[in-house]
Design an enzyme around this catalytic site. Structure first.
Site, PDB file in Angstrom:
ATOM      1  N   ASN A 142      -2.075   0.307   6.640  1.00 45.19           N
ATOM      2  CA  ASN A 142      -1.525  -0.920   7.235  1.00 45.19           C
ATOM      3  C   ASN A 142      -0.667  -1.727   6.254  1.00 45.19           C
ATOM      4  OD1 ASN A 142      -3.582  -1.895   5.657  1.00 45.19           O
ATOM      5  ND2 ASN A 142      -4.747  -2.818   7.330  1.00 45.19           N
ATOM      6  N   GLU A 195      -9.580 -10.811  -7.685  1.00 49.46           N
ATOM      7  CA  GLU A 195      -8.616  -9.720  -7.470  1.00 49.46           C
ATOM      8  C   GLU A 195      -7.402  -9.871  -8.389  1.00 49.46           C
ATOM      9  OE1 GLU A 195      -9.883  -8.763  -2.833  1.00 49.46           O
ATOM     10  OE2 GLU A 195      -7.849  -9.478  -3.248  1.00 49.46           O
ATOM     11  N   LYS A 222       0.824  -1.219   0.000  1.00 52.26           N
ATOM     12  CA  LYS A 222       0.000   0.000   0.000  1.00 52.26           C
ATOM     13  C   LYS A 222       0.859   1.272   0.000  1.00 52.26           C
ATOM     14  CE  LYS A 222      -4.008  -2.183   2.232  1.00 52.26           C
ATOM     15  NZ  LYS A 222      -5.022  -2.076   3.335  1.00 52.26           N
ATOM     16  N   HIS A 269      -2.266  -5.411   1.497  1.00 52.03           N
ATOM     17  CA  HIS A 269      -3.564  -6.058   1.269  1.00 52.03           C
ATOM     18  C   HIS A 269      -3.312  -7.497   0.867  1.00 52.03           C
ATOM     19  CE1 HIS A 269      -7.538  -7.019  -0.372  1.00 52.03           C
ATOM     20  NE2 HIS A 269      -6.867  -7.609  -1.348  1.00 52.03           N
ATOM     21  N   TYR A 304     -12.339  -1.973  -3.800  1.00 54.22           N
ATOM     22  CA  TYR A 304     -12.833  -2.078  -2.421  1.00 54.22           C
ATOM     23  C   TYR A 304     -14.360  -1.968  -2.366  1.00 54.22           C
ATOM     24  CZ  TYR A 304      -8.286  -2.195  -0.053  1.00 54.22           C
ATOM     25  OH  TYR A 304      -7.057  -2.575   0.431  1.00 54.22           O
TER      26      TYR A 304
HETATM   27  P1  IDP Z   1      -8.044  -6.688   5.653  1.00 52.23           P
HETATM   28  O1  IDP Z   1      -7.221  -5.754   4.772  1.00 52.23           O
HETATM   29  O2  IDP Z   1      -7.264  -7.150   6.846  1.00 52.23           O
HETATM   30  O3  IDP Z   1      -8.697  -7.804   4.883  1.00 52.23           O
HETATM   31  P2  IDP Z   1     -10.671  -5.400   5.709  1.00 52.23           P
HETATM   32  O4  IDP Z   1     -11.650  -5.502   6.841  1.00 52.23           O
HETATM   33  O5  IDP Z   1     -10.973  -6.153   4.452  1.00 52.23           O
HETATM   34  O6  IDP Z   1      -9.228  -5.795   6.278  1.00 52.23           O
HETATM   35  O7  IDP Z   1     -10.517  -3.849   5.382  1.00 52.23           O
HETATM   36  C1  IDP Z   1      -9.901  -3.411   4.193  1.00 52.23           C
HETATM   37  C2  IDP Z   1      -8.972  -2.263   4.533  1.00 52.23           C
HETATM   38  O8  IDP Z   1      -9.754  -1.160   4.995  1.00 52.23           O
HETATM   39  C3  IDP Z   1      -7.984  -2.525   5.675  1.00 52.23           C
HETATM   40  O9  IDP Z   1      -6.831  -3.224   5.277  1.00 52.23           O
HETATM   41  C4  IDP Z   1      -7.667  -1.117   6.121  1.00 52.23           C
HETATM   42  O10 IDP Z   1      -6.758  -0.459   5.215  1.00 52.23           O
HETATM   43  C5  IDP Z   1      -9.038  -0.446   5.998  1.00 52.23           C
HETATM   44  N1  IDP Z   1      -9.796  -0.529   7.259  1.00 52.23           N
HETATM   45  C6  IDP Z   1     -10.405  -1.616   7.797  1.00 52.23           C
HETATM   46  N2  IDP Z   1     -11.030  -1.326   8.956  1.00 52.23           N
HETATM   47  C7  IDP Z   1     -10.816   0.006   9.152  1.00 52.23           C
HETATM   48  C8  IDP Z   1     -11.214   0.926  10.186  1.00 52.23           C
HETATM   49  O11 IDP Z   1     -11.893   0.566  11.156  1.00 52.23           O
HETATM   50  N3  IDP Z   1     -10.789   2.215  10.039  1.00 52.23           N
HETATM   51  C9  IDP Z   1     -10.049   2.649   8.970  1.00 52.23           C
HETATM   52  N4  IDP Z   1      -9.663   1.826   7.979  1.00 52.23           N
HETATM   53  C10 IDP Z   1     -10.035   0.509   8.066  1.00 52.23           C
HETATM   54 MG    MG Z   2     -10.125  -7.691   3.358  1.00 53.27          MG
END
Ligand code: IDP
Ligand code: MG
Length: 140
Positions: A114, A128, A11, A117, A51
């Site tokens: 974070n 994807e 990312k 992905h 997304y």
């Molecule tokens: P993942 O990437 O671990 O699968 P997902 O729930 O699919 O997590 O969420 C996609 C992305 O959205 C996350 O990697 C993160 O960048 C962002 N995200 C998820 N939850 C939050 C939140 O509570 N606040 C802000 N960003 C979030």
């Molecule tokens: Mg996810």
């Protein structure tokens, strides 16, 4: 356990801090092989489509803004149980909950920024991968 392919995205928070190599090393050390790779900048439409599953979530707008804020590196990773293995190497979504040694524990800036992905299931992995790569671009 079958050999699988999964989609990874390094990312913008990680490309900005020049962490691409350190993150790829984590994949390789876990036995995942990079079988396709491209650096690109997502358009807003690309990020919203990618997304789309999260479009009703409160963080969707911010997530899209973040994902288009700089370059990303999209990759296909291949290996035994690659989908779960990649998720294990990344660690929990929120770096505060991520296990020691994981990408998100070591590199993530926040729950949003974070660093990586990874596809979460076989069907999403297939979709994807198709979003970014043609079959010809993937060389195992
Ligand atoms: P993942 O990437 O671990 O699968 P997902 O729930 O699919 O997590 O969420 C996609 C992305 O959205 C996350 O990697 C993160 O960048 C962002 N995200 C998820 N939850 C939050 C939140 O509570 N606040 C802000 N960003 C979030
Ligand atoms: Mg996810």
């Amino acid at each position: 356990m079958a050999v699988e392919r999964t989609l990874s995205i390094i990312k913008p928070d990680a490309t900005r801090r020049n962490l691409t190599g350190k993150i790829i090393t984590k994949f390789e050390e876990a036995g995942l092989k990079v079988v396709a790779s491209r650096r690109l900048r997502l358009s807003q439409a690309d990020a919203e489509a990618f997304y789309g599953v999260h479009k009703e979530r409160p963080f969707f707008k911010d997530l899209v803004s973040f994902m288009i804020s700089g370059p990303v590196v999209v990759q296909v990773l291949e290996g035994e149980g690659a989908i779960q293995k990649n998720r294990d190497v990344m660690g929990a979504t929120n770096p505060a909950n991520a296990a020691a040694g994981t990408i998100r524990k070591e590199f993530a800036e926040s729950i949003e920024a974070n660093s990586a992905h990874g596809s979460d299931a076989p069907e999403t992995a297939a979709n994807e991968i198709k979003f970014f790569f043609r079959d010809l671009d993937i060389v195992g």
